[in-house]
Structures are given as structure tokens and as C-alpha cells.
Motif scaffolding. Structure first.
Motif, short mmCIF file in Angstrom:
data_model
loop_
_atom_site.label_atom_id
_atom_site.label_comp_id
_atom_site.label_asym_id
_atom_site.label_seq_id
_atom_site.Cartn_x
_atom_site.Cartn_y
_atom_site.Cartn_z
N MET A 180 0.84 -1.18 0.00
CA MET A 180 0.00 0.00 0.00
C MET A 180 0.88 1.24 0.00
SD MET A 180 -1.25 -0.07 3.98
CE MET A 180 -1.57 -1.83 3.90
N ILE A 181 0.28 2.36 -0.32
CA ILE A 181 0.96 3.65 -0.29
C ILE A 181 0.29 4.50 0.78
CG2 ILE A 181 1.44 5.76 -1.58
CD1 ILE A 181 1.64 3.98 -4.09
N ARG A 182 1.10 5.08 1.65
CA ARG A 182 0.56 5.87 2.76
C ARG A 182 0.47 7.33 2.34
NH1 ARG A 182 1.74 3.76 8.44
NH2 ARG A 182 0.02 2.51 7.63
N THR A 183 -0.75 7.85 2.20
CA THR A 183 -0.98 9.26 1.90
C THR A 183 -1.47 9.96 3.16
OG1 THR A 183 -3.33 9.26 1.31
CG2 THR A 183 -1.79 8.44 -0.35
N VAL A 184 -1.59 11.29 3.08
CA VAL A 184 -2.02 12.04 4.25
C VAL A 184 -3.49 11.79 4.58
CG1 VAL A 184 -0.28 13.82 3.91
CG2 VAL A 184 -2.55 14.14 2.90
N LEU A 185 -4.23 11.21 3.65
CA LEU A 185 -5.64 10.86 3.92
C LEU A 185 -5.82 9.38 4.20
CD1 LEU A 185 -7.54 13.06 1.28
CD2 LEU A 185 -7.09 13.53 3.70
N GLY A 186 -4.73 8.64 4.28
CA GLY A 186 -4.82 7.22 4.57
C GLY A 186 -4.11 6.38 3.53
N ASP A 187 -4.15 5.08 3.71
CA ASP A 187 -3.44 4.15 2.82
C ASP A 187 -4.27 3.85 1.59
OD1 ASP A 187 -1.48 4.11 4.75
OD2 ASP A 187 -2.15 2.23 5.65
N THR B 34 -8.32 19.47 -3.66
CA THR B 34 -7.80 19.38 -5.03
C THR B 34 -7.97 18.00 -5.65
OG1 THR B 34 -5.57 18.81 -4.28
CG2 THR B 34 -6.07 21.16 -4.55
N GLY B 35 -8.22 17.00 -4.82
CA GLY B 35 -8.32 15.63 -5.32
C GLY B 35 -6.99 14.99 -5.63
N VAL B 36 -5.88 15.60 -5.20
CA VAL B 36 -4.54 15.07 -5.46
C VAL B 36 -4.05 14.30 -4.24
CG1 VAL B 36 -2.13 15.65 -5.98
CG2 VAL B 36 -3.99 16.95 -7.05
N HIS B 37 -3.64 13.05 -4.43
CA HIS B 37 -3.02 12.28 -3.34
C HIS B 37 -1.72 12.96 -2.92
CE1 HIS B 37 -5.81 8.99 -3.94
NE2 HIS B 37 -5.39 8.78 -5.18
N LEU B 38 -1.49 13.08 -1.63
CA LEU B 38 -0.24 13.66 -1.13
C LEU B 38 0.47 12.65 -0.24
CD1 LEU B 38 -1.39 17.29 -0.16
CD2 LEU B 38 -0.25 16.53 -2.27
N VAL B 39 1.73 12.39 -0.55
CA VAL B 39 2.60 11.55 0.28
C VAL B 39 3.55 12.51 1.01
CG1 VAL B 39 4.31 9.70 0.32
CG2 VAL B 39 2.45 9.65 -1.38
N ALA B 40 3.49 12.51 2.33
CA ALA B 40 4.28 13.44 3.13
C ALA B 40 5.53 12.75 3.66
CB ALA B 40 3.45 13.98 4.30
N ALA B 41 6.51 13.57 4.04
CA ALA B 41 7.79 13.05 4.52
C ALA B 41 8.00 13.34 6.00
CB ALA B 41 8.94 13.66 3.73
N GLY C 165 13.93 34.59 2.62
CA GLY C 165 13.07 35.38 1.76
C GLY C 165 12.40 34.61 0.65
N GLN C 166 12.67 33.31 0.52
CA GLN C 166 12.09 32.50 -0.55
C GLN C 166 11.20 31.38 0.01
OE1 GLN C 166 12.03 32.72 -3.93
NE2 GLN C 166 12.85 34.76 -3.60
N GLU C 167 10.64 31.60 1.18
CA GLU C 167 9.86 30.58 1.85
C GLU C 167 8.59 30.22 1.04
OE1 GLU C 167 10.87 33.37 3.23
OE2 GLU C 167 12.35 32.75 4.73
N LEU C 168 8.28 28.95 1.02
CA LEU C 168 6.98 28.48 0.53
C LEU C 168 6.07 28.38 1.74
CD1 LEU C 168 8.01 25.60 -1.93
CD2 LEU C 168 7.31 27.92 -2.52
N ASP C 169 5.24 29.40 1.94
CA ASP C 169 4.41 29.46 3.15
C ASP C 169 3.03 30.03 2.87
OD1 ASP C 169 4.00 29.03 5.88
OD2 ASP C 169 4.55 31.09 6.40
N ASP C 170 2.58 29.89 1.64
CA ASP C 170 1.30 30.45 1.21
C ASP C 170 0.37 29.31 0.83
OD1 ASP C 170 -0.83 31.58 -0.22
OD2 ASP C 170 0.41 33.20 -1.02
N ALA C 171 -0.61 29.05 1.71
CA ALA C 171 -1.51 27.93 1.46
C ALA C 171 -2.33 28.14 0.20
CB ALA C 171 -2.42 27.72 2.67
N ASP D 57 -1.99 21.30 7.26
CA ASP D 57 -2.74 21.78 6.11
C ASP D 57 -2.83 20.76 4.97
OD1 ASP D 57 -3.20 24.29 7.27
OD2 ASP D 57 -1.27 25.05 6.55
N LEU D 58 -1.99 19.74 5.01
CA LEU D 58 -1.92 18.82 3.87
C LEU D 58 -3.20 18.04 3.61
CD1 LEU D 58 1.75 17.50 4.25
CD2 LEU D 58 0.91 19.36 2.79
N PRO D 59 -3.88 17.51 4.65
CA PRO D 59 -5.12 16.77 4.36
C PRO D 59 -6.18 17.61 3.65
CG PRO D 59 -4.33 16.21 6.55
CD PRO D 59 -3.50 17.37 6.07
N ASP D 60 -6.38 18.85 4.10
CA ASP D 60 -7.38 19.70 3.45
C ASP D 60 -6.98 20.02 2.01
OD1 ASP D 60 -9.04 19.75 5.63
OD2 ASP D 60 -8.37 21.71 6.36
#
Length: 310
Positions: free
Chosen positions: A1-8, A78-85, A32-38, A70-73
Motif C-alpha cells: 500500500m501507499i501511505r498518503t495524508v488521507l490514509g493508505d 484538489t483531489g490530489v493524493h499527497l505523500v508526506a515526509a 526570503g524564498q519561503e513556501l508558506d502560502d496555502a 494543512d496537507l489533508p485539506d
């Protein structure tokens, strides 16, 4: 299985995948180059989905503004599976006061984030969030492993043996892939098939790439990159060489958006969608639809597939 932020999920449902990217990231090395904008992260993901993207692996490790809460929401909206580290980057990326805290009980921290839930970067000893990590991100240094890296590699290997999770490695400037394999596979007995070697296109020497593929490791190539534009033009030379050598089944491709300037939604671009609208489109044209399917669908489904042990 693949573990995503919404489950396997089952590997065959992962779909077209960006195998290495960042929705959120902040480092002392990129002030100054932070990715911090949801909102910008959501816009990038929506554009990626509109281009046919179905999954994305965020390689941002502990302590670098993962915004894990913020990753689960984002995945739902968006309907995109997200695999977090989970994992730990080079020491230079961290505030000096944070690093000793994260290093304390490091392997246990990795295992807990893989099996119980990610922690907020602002509260690394706090309660787990519902979302769990699906990979371990670590980093080498330029042509070597320093003592910090050796400590982190040992913890990552222990976490792999406890959970089966894949280990994704930042190679500084694309260097030292065979040394990383020797450390993880030779010394710590992590199967090569559980090791993803990132940024290989930044050091475009096909010989070690072939050797790593023959050993069974995953070859991560990413871009385009403002920081590494000097080697961007070699990407397709490397992909063609690997394909002709019979190693198309070991290649993973990602965008590796690490700064606001590289994000289409905040101005500079080309952003996450370009991986599909630019890179994937050319892979189809130059190397064929079946090779593109391997790079973007079949290989990620195998690389991130784990028989979770906890």
C-alpha cells in the motif's frame, strides 16, 4: 500500500505522480524564498490536477515548515493524493536551537511520524496529527557524508527496518550516489529498492546512474530548476541514455519547487504543473507514451509501495 495524508491507498490508484516536490518549505539557506502560502500551494496543486496530475510526494522533512496540518485539506480540496515526509535535512537548513531537539531520539521520531502521525513543526514533541508520513527524507553532502548525515542515515535505516518505508535522499549537487548506496544498502542493509536517489540530473554523469539502477535503486531526476539551470539541458540526454540502457523502470521525475520564485502561482515559475505540461509532454514525444507511463505512473506506484509493518 501507499501511505498518503488521507490514509493508505492501493498502488494502482496513485496515478500520474510528481515524485519529488514541495508545497511548503522554509530554510535558513533560502531566506526570503519561503513556501508558506496555502493559497498558492492550492493553486499549484489545482493547476497540476488540471494538467492530469493525480499524486505528489512532498519531500519537506521535519522542522522546515511542512505545514503538515494543512496537507489533508489540500488533498481533499484538489483531489490530489499527497505523500508526506518525515526525516531530517542537512544541518545548515535548521535554526541552531531546533536541531538538537530534533536529533534527540531521531529514529523514534521518524517511526512515530510514519506510524502514529506527523507532528507540527512548531511543536515537534506535541500530539500526532491525523496525517501520517509515507516516506523518510534525508540528505547527503557534496561528494561525501558528514557526521550529521551519518547520524541521520543511521536513524533513517532503523526507521526503514521498523516500518518498511522508502528512504528518499537529497544528493547535494547530485553527487555521491554510490557512496549513499554504500552507506544505506551496504552498511545499514536497506534494500536498494527502498532507496530513492534525488537530484541525479544535477551531476549528469550517466555511469554512476547506470550503476545505481543496476543495483536496484530508484533514480530521481527533477527540474527545471533556477538554482541548477546549468544542468537542466542535460535532463533528456540522461533520460534517453537510461531508457536505451534498459533502466526506464527505475526512473522517477519531480518538479522540486523549493522557492517562491520557482512557483507559477506566485510569479516566477514554471511551477509544479510544468512537470506535466512541459517535461511529461516531451517525454511522450521523444521517448514514447509507454516510457512516460513508467516514469510518471508505474514507477512511483512501486517506489512508494510499502507493506507497512506497524
Amino acid at each position: 500500500m501507499i501511505r498518503t495524508v488521507l490514509g493508505d491507498i492501493a498502488p494502482e490508484t496513485l496515478g500520474v505522480t510528481d515524485s519529488h516536490d514541495h508545497l511548503f518549505f522554509a530554510s535558513r539557506k533560502l531566506p526570503g524564498q519561503e513556501l508558506d502560502d496555502a493559497g498558492a500551494a492550492e493553486a499549484e496543486l489545482r493547476a497540476f490536477a488540471d494538467a492530469g496530475g493525480q499524486a505528489l510526494a512532498q519531500w519537506t522533512p521535519m522542522g522546515l515548515n511542512r505545514r503538515a496540518e494543512d496537507l489533508p485539506d489540500l488533498s481533499r480540496s484538489t483531489g490530489v493524493h499527497l505523500v508526506a515526509a518525515t526525516g531530517l535535512h542537512q544541518a545548515a537548513h535548521y535554526r541552531p536551537e531546533l536541531l538538537p531537539l530534533l536529533l534527540d531520539g531521531l529514529a523514534d521520531r521518524f517511526v512515530a511520524e510514519l506510524t502514529e502521525g506527523l507532528r507540527r513543526d512548531a511543536d515537534p514533541d506535541g500530539p500526532p496529527l491525523p496525517a501520517r508520513a509515507g516516506l523518510i527524507k534525508i540528505a547527503g553532502d557534496f561528494h561525501h557524508l558528514d557526521t550529521h548525515a551519518e547520524t541521520v542515515f543511521e536513524a533513517a535505516a532503523a526507521a526503514h527496518h521498523a516500518t518498511g518505508s522508502a528512504i528518499a535522499v537529497h544528493l547535494e549537487g547530485g553527487t555521491h550516489p554510490l557512496g549513499v548506496l554504500a552507506e544505506l544498502h551496504g552498511k545499514h542493509r536497506v534494500p536498494a529498492s527502498s532507496i530513492i536517489l534525488g537530484h541525479l540530473n544535477r551531476f549528469p554523469d550517466p555511469a554512476p546512474h547506470r550503476e545505481a539502477a543496476e543495483a536496484g535503486a530508484w533514480l530521481g531526476l527533477d527540474g527545471p530548476s533556477r538554482a541548477n539551470h546549468a544542468t537542466d539541458w542535460r535532463l533528456f540526454d540522461l533520460l534517453r541514455a537510461l531508457t536505451e540502457a534498459g533502466h526506464a523502470d527505475r526512473v522517477l521525475l519531480g518538479g522540486d519547487t523549493t522557492s517562491a520564485a520557482a512557483r507559477a502561482a506566485s510569479g516566477g515559475g514554471p511551477g509544479i504543473p510544468y512537470l506535466l505540461t512541459g517535461i511529461r509532454a516531451r517525454v511522450i514525444r521523444d521517448l514514447g507514451a509507454d516510457t512516460a507511463d513508467a516514469f510518471f505512473r508505474r514507477n512511483p506506484a512501486r517506489a512508494f509501495d510499502v507493506e507497512w509493518r506497524r
